[in-house]
Motif scaffolding. Structure first.
Motif, mmCIF file in Angstrom:
data_model
loop_
_atom_site.group_PDB
_atom_site.id
_atom_site.type_symbol
_atom_site.label_atom_id
_atom_site.label_comp_id
_atom_site.label_asym_id
_atom_site.label_seq_id
_atom_site.Cartn_x
_atom_site.Cartn_y
_atom_site.Cartn_z
ATOM 1 N N ASP A 80 36.281 79.282 37.963
ATOM 2 C CA ASP A 80 36.451 80.710 37.753
ATOM 3 C C ASP A 80 37.655 81.258 38.501
ATOM 4 O O ASP A 80 37.740 82.454 38.751
ATOM 5 C CB ASP A 80 35.197 81.463 38.221
ATOM 6 C CG ASP A 80 34.009 81.134 37.355
ATOM 7 O OD1 ASP A 80 34.221 80.932 36.153
ATOM 8 O OD2 ASP A 80 32.890 81.082 37.887
ATOM 9 N N GLU A 134 36.944 89.447 27.511
ATOM 10 C CA GLU A 134 35.958 88.588 26.847
ATOM 11 C C GLU A 134 36.122 88.669 25.330
ATOM 12 O O GLU A 134 36.415 89.733 24.780
ATOM 13 C CB GLU A 134 34.540 89.004 27.241
ATOM 14 C CG GLU A 134 34.207 88.707 28.697
ATOM 15 C CD GLU A 134 32.768 89.030 29.039
ATOM 16 O OE1 GLU A 134 32.163 89.865 28.334
ATOM 17 O OE2 GLU A 134 32.243 88.456 30.011
ATOM 18 N N TRP A 182 33.904 87.969 22.086
ATOM 19 C CA TRP A 182 32.549 87.713 21.600
ATOM 20 C C TRP A 182 32.594 87.154 20.186
ATOM 21 O O TRP A 182 33.272 87.705 19.312
ATOM 22 C CB TRP A 182 31.726 88.996 21.639
ATOM 23 C CG TRP A 182 31.295 89.350 23.025
ATOM 24 C CD1 TRP A 182 31.954 90.127 23.929
ATOM 25 C CD2 TRP A 182 30.099 88.912 23.682
ATOM 26 N NE1 TRP A 182 31.256 90.210 25.116
ATOM 27 C CE2 TRP A 182 30.107 89.474 24.990
ATOM 28 C CE3 TRP A 182 29.022 88.113 23.301
ATOM 29 C CZ2 TRP A 182 29.081 89.247 25.900
ATOM 30 C CZ3 TRP A 182 27.999 87.898 24.209
ATOM 31 C CH2 TRP A 182 28.031 88.450 25.486
ATOM 32 N N ASP A 188 30.830 78.601 24.695
ATOM 33 C CA ASP A 188 30.674 79.750 25.572
ATOM 34 C C ASP A 188 31.227 79.416 26.961
ATOM 35 O O ASP A 188 30.938 78.365 27.526
ATOM 36 C CB ASP A 188 29.187 80.115 25.683
ATOM 37 C CG ASP A 188 28.967 81.429 26.415
ATOM 38 O OD1 ASP A 188 28.881 82.465 25.741
ATOM 39 O OD2 ASP A 188 28.878 81.412 27.652
ATOM 40 N N GLY A 189 32.049 80.318 27.487
ATOM 41 C CA GLY A 189 32.636 80.111 28.806
ATOM 42 C C GLY A 189 34.029 79.519 28.784
ATOM 43 O O GLY A 189 34.753 79.601 29.792
ATOM 44 N N ARG A 227 38.033 79.283 27.800
ATOM 45 C CA ARG A 227 39.037 80.340 27.774
ATOM 46 C C ARG A 227 40.156 80.015 26.808
ATOM 47 O O ARG A 227 40.572 78.864 26.678
ATOM 48 C CB ARG A 227 39.606 80.562 29.181
ATOM 49 C CG ARG A 227 38.608 81.217 30.144
ATOM 50 C CD ARG A 227 39.260 81.410 31.506
ATOM 51 N NE ARG A 227 38.418 82.191 32.394
ATOM 52 C CZ ARG A 227 37.496 81.667 33.195
ATOM 53 N NH1 ARG A 227 37.304 80.356 33.217
ATOM 54 N NH2 ARG A 227 36.760 82.437 33.982
ATOM 55 N N THR A 280 37.916 84.940 27.698
ATOM 56 C CA THR A 280 36.743 84.107 27.935
ATOM 57 C C THR A 280 35.805 84.242 26.741
ATOM 58 O O THR A 280 35.379 85.335 26.376
ATOM 59 C CB THR A 280 36.005 84.546 29.210
ATOM 60 O OG1 THR A 280 36.898 84.427 30.325
ATOM 61 C CG2 THR A 280 34.782 83.667 29.456
ATOM 62 N N ARG A 296 32.539 84.270 24.606
ATOM 63 C CA ARG A 296 31.106 84.527 24.751
ATOM 64 C C ARG A 296 30.464 84.419 23.369
ATOM 65 O O ARG A 296 30.894 85.098 22.441
ATOM 66 C CB ARG A 296 30.851 85.916 25.339
ATOM 67 C CG ARG A 296 31.401 86.110 26.741
ATOM 68 C CD ARG A 296 30.786 85.142 27.717
ATOM 69 N NE ARG A 296 31.326 85.284 29.061
ATOM 70 C CZ ARG A 296 31.263 84.340 29.976
ATOM 71 N NH1 ARG A 296 30.690 83.172 29.703
ATOM 72 N NH2 ARG A 296 31.771 84.548 31.181
ATOM 73 N N GLN A 333 27.407 85.033 20.964
ATOM 74 C CA GLN A 333 26.271 85.938 20.881
ATOM 75 C C GLN A 333 24.971 85.159 20.651
ATOM 76 O O GLN A 333 24.954 84.164 19.927
ATOM 77 C CB GLN A 333 26.468 86.917 19.726
ATOM 78 C CG GLN A 333 27.711 87.779 19.840
ATOM 79 C CD GLN A 333 27.940 88.604 18.589
ATOM 80 O OE1 GLN A 333 27.064 88.711 17.737
ATOM 81 N NE2 GLN A 333 29.118 89.188 18.472
#
Length: 314
Positions: free
Chosen positions: A117, A143, A145, A181-182, A184, A206, A208, A210
């Motif tokens: 991170d 982020e 999504w 997910d997570g 980049r 980043t 994400r 759903q």
């Protein structure tokens, strides 16, 4: 009267750089206009960014500590007491009002598969020092999504992000198929403006994914429930159903009970660097909400001729 930058970030004047960075990250996430819908969130977000940009740079912080809100009018070779002569100068270049919209594609998109991170947050970041006193602009972070289907299939997405001045900019992003997910996605040159002619920072998105009411993602494997009728479970069937990547045909073996897991090898989440995940269909036997007279007779006939007892140990 301008607000004290230390008070804005909620830190002491003796705060160390990592304390300033942690305070900024916490406040930036709280007041980001895409997250916080309060009327003054955008103004607070901009105020937080200005405070961090000042205090995160040692030289600028030293001028601020000495001259307060007038620090932008002074520049020189020294910062502390007896640190050299000071001359009048204008403010150093700050972040540009808006990033260049419309850029994207694989030409300037890089997927970072690392898990740490240690990235800079939106509007902030340590300027990476360059030769000749130049400094690269801060990396901005936001982020992205996606639905599970979008993550599986990939493709072009348009992302709309708020800028420090309250305006918004659009970015066209090519999402690689199989992004998790997570992870980049880096858009080179779409971050904060450089200082003293230094290069511009990057925009780090980043990913994400759903939550999905039907599909469950575990690593690169995708699980979902496959409803079948009692006759399909008992006799076997070929069933067409929708999966994240499209329509699939699943062969249900005869004598299948609820909970039986059927694997479709390689039809889960794609993997740009190796083997794709699998797709798992879990049998779920469903009975009609109501029976017709004929259906009831047939079920009664089965009951009379079958000696199967699912409650007996086998």
């Amino acid at each position: 009267m301008a607000k004290d930058h230390y008070s804005v970030l909620g830190v002491q004047r003796t705060a160390k750089p990592d304390e300033i960075q942690r305070a900024y990250r916490k406040l930036a996430r709280k007041y980001h206009p895409d997250v916080n819908r309060e009327p003054d969130a955008a103004d607070k977000f901009k105020e937080i960014g200005e405070a961090y940009n000042t205090l995160s740079d040692p030289e600028t912080r030293a001028r601020y500590d000495r001259f307060g809100s007038d620090f932008r009018h002074y520049a020189g070779s020294g910062a502390g007491p007896g640190g050299g002569r000071w001359s009048s100068a204008g403010p150093r270049p700050g972040p540009r009002p808006g990033a260049r919209p419309g850029r994207g594609g694989y030409g300037n998109v890089e997927v970072d598969l690392g898990g740490d991170d240690d990235w800079e947050d939106l509007l902030g970041g340590w300027f990476r020092q360059q030769a000749g006193g130049q400094a690269q602009g801060a990396d901005h972070e936001a982020e992205l999504w996606l639905t599970l289907e979008e993550a599986v299939r990939g493709g072009r997405r348009t992302v709309r992000l708020a800028q420090p001045d309250g305006a918004t900019s659009n970015y066209d992003v090519d999402v690689p198929a199989g992004v998790l997910d997570g992870q980049r996605i880096r858009l080179a040159g779409e971050g904060g403006a450089g200082r003293e002619g230094g290069p511009q920072g990057d925009l780090l998105l980043t990913v994400r994914i759903q939550p999905d009411s039907r599909y469950r993602l575990k690593g690169r494997d995708i699980y979902f429930d496959l409803p079948v009728t009692p006759s399909e479970a008992a006799l076997g069937a070929k069933i067409k159903t929708q999966a994240p990547a499209g329509t699939v045909t699943i062969t249900v073996p005869g004598s299948s009970s609820s909970g039986r897991r059927l694997r479709l090898r390689g039809q889960g989440m794609p993997n740009p660097r190796g083997l794709p995940g699998n797709l798992y269909a879990e049998i779920k036997i469903m009975v009609p909400p109501s029976l017709s007279k004929e259906e009831r007779k047939l079920y009664e006939k089965i009951s009379s001729v079958s000696d199967f007892n699912p409650r007996e140990e086998r």
